[in-house]
Design a protein around this motif. Sequence first.
Motif, PDB file in Angstrom:
ATOM      1  N   ILE A 261     -31.327  18.659  30.719  1.00  0.00           N
ATOM      2  CA  ILE A 261     -32.447  18.860  29.934  1.00  0.00           C
ATOM      3  C   ILE A 261     -33.623  19.701  30.502  1.00  0.00           C
ATOM      4  CG2 ILE A 261     -34.478  17.206  29.137  1.00  0.00           C
ATOM      5  CD1 ILE A 261     -32.518  14.865  29.270  1.00  0.00           C
ATOM      6  N   TYR A 262     -33.540  19.644  31.664  1.00  0.00           N
ATOM      7  CA  TYR A 262     -34.509  20.421  32.519  1.00  0.00           C
ATOM      8  C   TYR A 262     -34.346  21.970  32.687  1.00  0.00           C
ATOM      9  CZ  TYR A 262     -37.227  16.206  33.007  1.00  0.00           C
ATOM     10  OH  TYR A 262     -38.053  15.093  32.639  1.00  0.00           O
ATOM     11  N   LEU A 263     -32.867  22.052  32.611  1.00  0.00           N
ATOM     12  CA  LEU A 263     -32.542  23.783  32.739  1.00  0.00           C
ATOM     13  C   LEU A 263     -32.369  24.402  31.502  1.00  0.00           C
ATOM     14  CD1 LEU A 263     -29.397  23.059  35.544  1.00  0.00           C
ATOM     15  CD2 LEU A 263     -31.844  23.913  35.805  1.00  0.00           C
ATOM     16  N   SER A 264     -32.464  23.530  30.351  1.00  0.00           N
ATOM     17  CA  SER A 264     -32.322  24.263  29.029  1.00  0.00           C
ATOM     18  C   SER A 264     -33.638  24.694  28.674  1.00  0.00           C
ATOM     19  CB  SER A 264     -31.824  23.073  28.055  1.00  0.00           C
ATOM     20  OG  SER A 264     -30.616  22.906  28.212  1.00  0.00           O
ATOM     21  N   THR A 265     -33.830  25.949  28.088  1.00  0.00           N
ATOM     22  CA  THR A 265     -34.963  26.750  27.635  1.00  0.00           C
ATOM     23  C   THR A 265     -35.584  26.056  26.381  1.00  0.00           C
ATOM     24  OG1 THR A 265     -33.662  28.306  26.716  1.00  0.00           O
ATOM     25  CG2 THR A 265     -34.362  28.738  29.031  1.00  0.00           C
TER      26      THR A 265
ATOM     27  N   ASN B  35     -42.553  15.755  25.012  1.00  0.00           N
ATOM     28  CA  ASN B  35     -43.709  14.746  25.325  1.00  0.00           C
ATOM     29  C   ASN B  35     -43.953  14.381  23.603  1.00  0.00           C
ATOM     30  OD1 ASN B  35     -43.810  14.587  27.840  1.00  0.00           O
ATOM     31  ND2 ASN B  35     -45.261  16.470  27.842  1.00  0.00           N
ATOM     32  N   GLU B  36     -42.881  14.384  22.644  1.00  0.00           N
ATOM     33  CA  GLU B  36     -43.067  14.063  21.501  1.00  0.00           C
ATOM     34  C   GLU B  36     -42.842  12.412  21.364  1.00  0.00           C
ATOM     35  OE1 GLU B  36     -40.914  16.323  18.687  1.00  0.00           O
ATOM     36  OE2 GLU B  36     -41.749  18.019  19.141  1.00  0.00           O
ATOM     37  N   PRO B  37     -43.450  11.793  20.575  1.00  0.00           N
ATOM     38  CA  PRO B  37     -43.290  10.325  20.220  1.00  0.00           C
ATOM     39  C   PRO B  37     -41.633  10.163  19.712  1.00  0.00           C
ATOM     40  CG  PRO B  37     -44.405  11.202  18.590  1.00  0.00           C
ATOM     41  CD  PRO B  37     -44.452  12.407  19.404  1.00  0.00           C
ATOM     42  N   VAL B  38     -40.861   9.600  20.570  1.00  0.00           N
ATOM     43  CA  VAL B  38     -39.503   9.466  20.164  1.00  0.00           C
ATOM     44  C   VAL B  38     -39.140   7.669  20.578  1.00  0.00           C
ATOM     45  CG1 VAL B  38     -37.105  10.040  20.587  1.00  0.00           C
ATOM     46  CG2 VAL B  38     -39.062  11.741  20.812  1.00  0.00           C
ATOM     47  N   SER B  39     -38.284   7.239  19.711  1.00  0.00           N
ATOM     48  CA  SER B  39     -37.852   5.930  19.788  1.00  0.00           C
ATOM     49  C   SER B  39     -37.002   5.832  21.060  1.00  0.00           C
ATOM     50  CB  SER B  39     -37.063   5.471  18.571  1.00  0.00           C
ATOM     51  OG  SER B  39     -36.143   4.249  18.889  1.00  0.00           O
ATOM     52  N   ALA B  40     -37.563   4.839  21.854  1.00  0.00           N
ATOM     53  CA  ALA B  40     -36.975   4.579  23.182  1.00  0.00           C
ATOM     54  C   ALA B  40     -35.305   4.263  23.047  1.00  0.00           C
ATOM     55  CB  ALA B  40     -37.537   3.433  23.986  1.00  0.00           C
ATOM     56  N   PHE B  41     -35.217   3.421  21.907  1.00  0.00           N
ATOM     57  CA  PHE B  41     -33.777   3.048  21.625  1.00  0.00           C
ATOM     58  C   PHE B  41     -32.983   4.335  21.455  1.00  0.00           C
ATOM     59  CE2 PHE B  41     -30.562   2.082  18.470  1.00  0.00           C
ATOM     60  CZ  PHE B  41     -29.780   1.072  19.355  1.00  0.00           C
ATOM     61  N   SER B  42     -33.437   5.259  20.547  1.00  0.00           N
ATOM     62  CA  SER B  42     -32.930   6.414  20.472  1.00  0.00           C
ATOM     63  C   SER B  42     -32.337   7.350  21.753  1.00  0.00           C
ATOM     64  CB  SER B  42     -33.546   7.426  19.653  1.00  0.00           C
ATOM     65  OG  SER B  42     -33.904   6.955  18.219  1.00  0.00           O
ATOM     66  N   VAL B  43     -33.471   7.332  22.563  1.00  0.00           N
ATOM     67  CA  VAL B  43     -33.314   7.881  23.871  1.00  0.00           C
ATOM     68  C   VAL B  43     -32.210   7.128  24.844  1.00  0.00           C
ATOM     69  CG1 VAL B  43     -34.501   8.406  26.066  1.00  0.00           C
ATOM     70  CG2 VAL B  43     -35.688   8.873  24.244  1.00  0.00           C
ATOM     71  N   ILE B  44     -32.264   5.791  24.874  1.00  0.00           N
ATOM     72  CA  ILE B  44     -31.300   5.314  25.622  1.00  0.00           C
ATOM     73  C   ILE B  44     -29.847   5.556  24.943  1.00  0.00           C
ATOM     74  CG2 ILE B  44     -30.521   2.793  25.899  1.00  0.00           C
ATOM     75  CD1 ILE B  44     -33.411   2.066  25.940  1.00  0.00           C
TER      76      ILE B  44
ATOM     77  N   PHE C 262     -28.539  15.421  19.824  1.00  0.00           N
ATOM     78  CA  PHE C 262     -29.014  14.864  21.028  1.00  0.00           C
ATOM     79  C   PHE C 262     -30.423  15.427  21.366  1.00  0.00           C
ATOM     80  CE2 PHE C 262     -24.747  13.517  21.330  1.00  0.00           C
ATOM     81  CZ  PHE C 262     -24.672  12.216  21.663  1.00  0.00           C
ATOM     82  N   TYR C 263     -31.049  15.209  20.326  1.00  0.00           N
ATOM     83  CA  TYR C 263     -32.613  16.040  20.435  1.00  0.00           C
ATOM     84  C   TYR C 263     -33.621  14.916  21.018  1.00  0.00           C
ATOM     85  CZ  TYR C 263     -33.142  13.950  16.061  1.00  0.00           C
ATOM     86  OH  TYR C 263     -33.112  13.020  14.859  1.00  0.00           O
ATOM     87  N   HIS C 264     -33.025  13.661  21.021  1.00  0.00           N
ATOM     88  CA  HIS C 264     -34.304  12.515  21.386  1.00  0.00           C
ATOM     89  C   HIS C 264     -34.686  12.791  22.716  1.00  0.00           C
ATOM     90  CE1 HIS C 264     -32.205  10.771  17.711  1.00  0.00           C
ATOM     91  NE2 HIS C 264     -33.233  10.609  17.408  1.00  0.00           N
ATOM     92  N   ALA C 265     -33.660  12.838  23.457  1.00  0.00           N
ATOM     93  CA  ALA C 265     -33.842  12.892  24.876  1.00  0.00           C
ATOM     94  C   ALA C 265     -34.693  14.142  25.578  1.00  0.00           C
ATOM     95  CB  ALA C 265     -32.603  12.758  25.760  1.00  0.00           C
TER      96      ALA C 265
END
Length: 240
Positions: free
Chosen positions: A108-112, A193-202, A183-186
């Motif tokens: 996630i952090y390596l992707s531009t 820092n967009e509002p995303v459902s915690a369930f979707s991230v999980i 897999f854009y939620h995570a």
Amino acid sequence: MMTKEQEHQITDYLIFHRLPLDLLLEVKDHMVAQVADLQISKNVDFDAAFLETKKCWADEFKIVSYSTFYREQIPVIVKNIAKARNNSMMGKALLFGLVVFAVNFILIYLSTSESVYSIIFRIYNSIVAVSPLIMWIFYPHVRKYIKRDFQYKGKVFYSIYQQNLGIYIGSVSIVFQLINRDFYHAFRFFRMNEPVSAFSVIIDFALPFVLHFLIIFVLLNFFGHKKAITKIQDFLRDHA
């Protein structure tokens, strides 16, 4: 001195109880030694010593359920050994799964960008998913020992690990879910820092982790099976 015919009687007895061949050979060595000791210590013939030995082992061959991994009932000795080995492999699979999971997180952090993350994610997880198939390619001599088609009319597995190799088939459905999902939620949650459902991230993290755990567990079983096949090659040649 025990004759070949008498050893075959012990082998057939263990085949009757459907012991995987790797476990069968271990038990056979103990039973042969026990029968021989009884013949000497009690001055009895093979049949009497073998009968007493079977009585000593009777509790080990009682039929029980191990529904987590076996659809049919199996002997107690098979369940106890399979359960111990499965627990050990699941512990290792969990550890390696967490490492692979951590790599997913680092991506996630390596992707531009979100699109770059999506591509890298799919490539990385596809490689993990097809790794058991790659093993089949590199070890072709193991393929014929995957099915339960030993000469005794399919009564036994070649190794105690063989039963679990079918789990890979079940994990294929998870593979397709991974490849077809976005897999854009995570990425949006941690990078934008967009509002995303915690369930979707999980879910975005849980599905890959479950897949990694299953795939690594299958790989551990594959290498255990391969090692067991090497040890019983002489037996397989004698009974071809």
